[in-house]
Design an enzyme around this catalytic site. Structure first.
Site, mmCIF file in Angstrom:
data_model
loop_
_atom_site.group_PDB
_atom_site.id
_atom_site.type_symbol
_atom_site.label_atom_id
_atom_site.label_comp_id
_atom_site.label_asym_id
_atom_site.label_seq_id
_atom_site.Cartn_x
_atom_site.Cartn_y
_atom_site.Cartn_z
ATOM 1 C CB ILE A 1 4.278 18.815 0.087
ATOM 2 C CG1 ILE A 1 4.897 19.421 1.343
ATOM 3 C CG2 ILE A 1 3.993 17.324 0.281
ATOM 4 C CD1 ILE A 1 3.904 19.639 2.482
ATOM 5 C CG ASP B 1 0.965 14.606 -13.443
ATOM 6 O OD1 ASP B 1 1.956 13.893 -13.167
ATOM 7 O OD2 ASP B 1 -0.045 14.168 -14.021
ATOM 8 C CG ASN C 1 3.964 12.309 -0.226
ATOM 9 O OD1 ASN C 1 4.103 11.352 0.534
ATOM 10 N ND2 ASN C 1 2.774 12.669 -0.719
ATOM 11 C CE1 TYR D 1 5.534 2.237 -3.747
ATOM 12 C CE2 TYR D 1 6.210 0.529 -2.214
ATOM 13 C CZ TYR D 1 5.845 1.840 -2.458
ATOM 14 O OH TYR D 1 5.795 2.738 -1.413
ATOM 15 C CE LYS E 1 7.963 4.742 -3.009
ATOM 16 N NZ LYS E 1 7.826 6.181 -2.866
HETATM 17 N N1 LIG Z 1 0.954 4.217 2.951
HETATM 18 C C1 LIG Z 1 1.993 3.430 3.104
HETATM 19 O O1 LIG Z 1 1.896 2.337 3.701
HETATM 20 C C2 LIG Z 1 3.346 3.865 2.596
HETATM 21 C C3 LIG Z 1 4.477 3.213 3.108
HETATM 22 C C4 LIG Z 1 5.736 3.592 2.642
HETATM 23 C C5 LIG Z 1 5.856 4.594 1.709
HETATM 24 N N2 LIG Z 1 4.725 5.224 1.233
HETATM 25 C C6 LIG Z 1 4.914 6.271 0.234
HETATM 26 O O2 LIG Z 1 4.336 7.466 0.705
HETATM 27 C C7 LIG Z 1 3.972 8.285 -0.401
HETATM 28 C C8 LIG Z 1 2.567 8.814 -0.208
HETATM 29 O O3 LIG Z 1 1.665 7.737 -0.185
HETATM 30 P P1 LIG Z 1 0.357 7.709 0.753
HETATM 31 O O4 LIG Z 1 0.467 6.526 1.619
HETATM 32 O O5 LIG Z 1 0.123 9.022 1.353
HETATM 33 O O6 LIG Z 1 -0.750 7.356 -0.358
HETATM 34 P P2 LIG Z 1 -1.936 8.218 -0.994
HETATM 35 O O7 LIG Z 1 -2.859 8.685 0.065
HETATM 36 O O8 LIG Z 1 -2.484 7.365 -2.097
HETATM 37 O O9 LIG Z 1 -1.204 9.509 -1.597
HETATM 38 C C9 LIG Z 1 -0.467 9.456 -2.782
HETATM 39 C C10 LIG Z 1 -0.373 10.839 -3.347
HETATM 40 O O10 LIG Z 1 0.450 10.800 -4.528
HETATM 41 C C11 LIG Z 1 -0.234 11.532 -5.535
HETATM 42 N N3 LIG Z 1 0.188 11.195 -6.888
HETATM 43 C C12 LIG Z 1 0.144 10.022 -7.548
HETATM 44 N N4 LIG Z 1 0.607 10.166 -8.795
HETATM 45 C C13 LIG Z 1 0.974 11.471 -8.930
HETATM 46 C C14 LIG Z 1 1.518 12.257 -9.971
HETATM 47 N N5 LIG Z 1 1.797 11.735 -11.179
HETATM 48 N N6 LIG Z 1 1.789 13.567 -9.741
HETATM 49 C C15 LIG Z 1 1.506 14.132 -8.540
HETATM 50 N N7 LIG Z 1 0.941 13.456 -7.520
HETATM 51 C C16 LIG Z 1 0.692 12.140 -7.722
HETATM 52 C C17 LIG Z 1 -1.711 11.241 -5.300
HETATM 53 O O11 LIG Z 1 -2.473 12.201 -5.989
HETATM 54 P P3 LIG Z 1 -3.961 11.947 -6.567
HETATM 55 O O12 LIG Z 1 -4.879 12.287 -5.434
HETATM 56 O O13 LIG Z 1 -4.068 12.884 -7.714
HETATM 57 O O14 LIG Z 1 -4.032 10.514 -6.972
HETATM 58 C C18 LIG Z 1 -1.746 11.387 -3.785
HETATM 59 O O15 LIG Z 1 -1.798 12.748 -3.425
HETATM 60 C C19 LIG Z 1 4.158 7.430 -1.658
HETATM 61 O O16 LIG Z 1 5.378 7.794 -2.283
HETATM 62 C C20 LIG Z 1 4.265 6.018 -1.103
HETATM 63 O O17 LIG Z 1 5.046 5.183 -1.930
HETATM 64 C C21 LIG Z 1 3.476 4.885 1.660
#
Ligand SMILES: NC(=O)c1ccc[n+]([C@@H]2O[C@H](COP(=O)([O-])OP(=O)(O)OC[C@H]3O[C@@H](n4cnc5c(N)ncnc54)[C@H](OP(=O)(O)O)[C@@H]3O)[C@@H](O)[C@H]2O)c1
Length: 272
Positions: free
Chosen positions: A7, A54, A81, A146, A150
């Site tokens: 993941i 990363d 993810n 964004y 997507k």
């Molecule tokens: N939350 C929502 O409402 C929602 C809805 C639809 C889709 N999503 C999608 O779900 C996914 C996860 O988001 P989340 O809601 O769980 O948000 P989150 O808690 O902010 O998690 C995002 C994760 O992505 C990591 N990340 C960012 N840039 C990265 C990189 N260059 N390399 C590796 N890891 C990286 C972050 O790591 P760090 O800790 O190092 O920053 C964190 O672990 C995203 O793709 C987002 O677009 C979220």
């Protein structure tokens, strides 16, 4: 032999919840993250590792895959993810900001897929699960950068699903609705512009209003697990997103568009 999932972005939110869910189900878990020190507070168990990865740095992807194979012998499922949201008016977005958004959400995902494909083809099977969003098929205000990433993930995934069929490799798309994670707070980069101030304030206050009511990431982790075990050929899974797709399909376009503008931007979207 236990199955193995790798993941990306497992330090928080959906990635972390997914790692814990697969672990509970007895899988081997490679919960990769940019800063593995973040795993210090996470669960330790013999069948979970926390490699550094990363998505914008291909060498870390290769190293994390190698570490996972050395530890568990194979990788059955890749969950793409990692991601964040660049928000704000396009007029205020710099080229560097837009490129960085694509480097992570789109090219980062391409990097991991290209790195895992030789392994999946050698194994004669595997599943790639791409976390897109309801925002991969719908679009909301002040989120154009964004959404562009997507929507790109959706198109890439659907096309890829056909070309990988003959190798026994499945592609799945997860389209979550709004989920309570770090995303809205730490995972969102806001761009400002003086001529869009009221719109930005209204959108920001809309997001804060809904934040408390959003579901946690566990339901998305369940959908990802369902997708990992689903041999039916189904492509899309939309945890907490179906209602939006139905409304969008059923309502006349002007009604849908007014609803979105009024709810998210208040009166600030009307012509000055
Ligand atoms: N939350 C929502 O409402 C929602 C809805 C639809 C889709 N999503 C999608 O779900 C996914 C996860 O988001 P989340 O809601 O769980 O948000 P989150 O808690 O902010 O998690 C995002 C994760 O992505 C990591 N990340 C960012 N840039 C990265 C990189 N260059 N390399 C590796 N890891 C990286 C972050 O790591 P760090 O800790 O190092 O920053 C964190 O672990 C995203 O793709 C987002 O677009 C979220």
């Amino acid at each position: 032999m236990n199955k193995t999932v790798l993941i990306t972005g497992a330090s928080s939110g959906i990635g972390e919840a997914t790692a814990q869910y697969f672990l509970q189900k007895g899988w081997n878990v490679s919960a990769t993250m940019r800063l593995p020190t973040k795993a210090d507070t996470l669960k330790t168990a013999p069948n979970i590792i926390y490699p550094r990865l990363d998505v914008t740095v291909p060498a870390t992807i290769k190293a994390a895959i190698d570490e996972t194979l050395a530890q568990f012998g194979r990788i059955d499922v890749l969950v793409n993810n990692a991601g964040y949201a660049l928000m704000g008016p396009l007029e205020g977005v710099t080229s560097e900001q837009l490129q960085q958004q694509f480097q992570t959400n789109f090219f980062g995902l391409v990097n991991t897929i290209q790195a895992i494909l030789p392994i999946f083809r050698h194994q004669k099977g595997g599943t790639i699960i791409n976390v897109a969003s309801i925002g991969g098929r719908l679009a909301f205000p002040l989120t154009s950068s964004y959404h562009a990433t997507k929507w790109a993930v959706e198109g890439l995934s659907e096309s890829l699903s056909y070309e990988l069929q003959r190798f026994g490799i499945q592609v799945k798309i997860i389209e979550p609705g709004g989920i309570k994670t770090n995303f809205i707070h730490r995972g969102t980069v806001w761009v400002s512009h003086p001529d869009y101030t009221m719109m930005i304030e209204n959108m920001n206050s809309f997001m804060k209003r809904i934040d408390a009511a959003l579901p946690g990431p566990e339901g998305v982790a369940r959908s990802i697990y369902q997708a990992a075990n689903d041999r039916s050929g189904r492509l899309r899974y939309s945890p907490y997103g179906e209602t939006f797709f139905w409304l969008h399909a059923l309502l006349p376009q002007p009604v849908w568009r007014s609803l979105i503008s009024n709810i998210m931007l208040g009166k600030s979207w009307r012509r000055a």
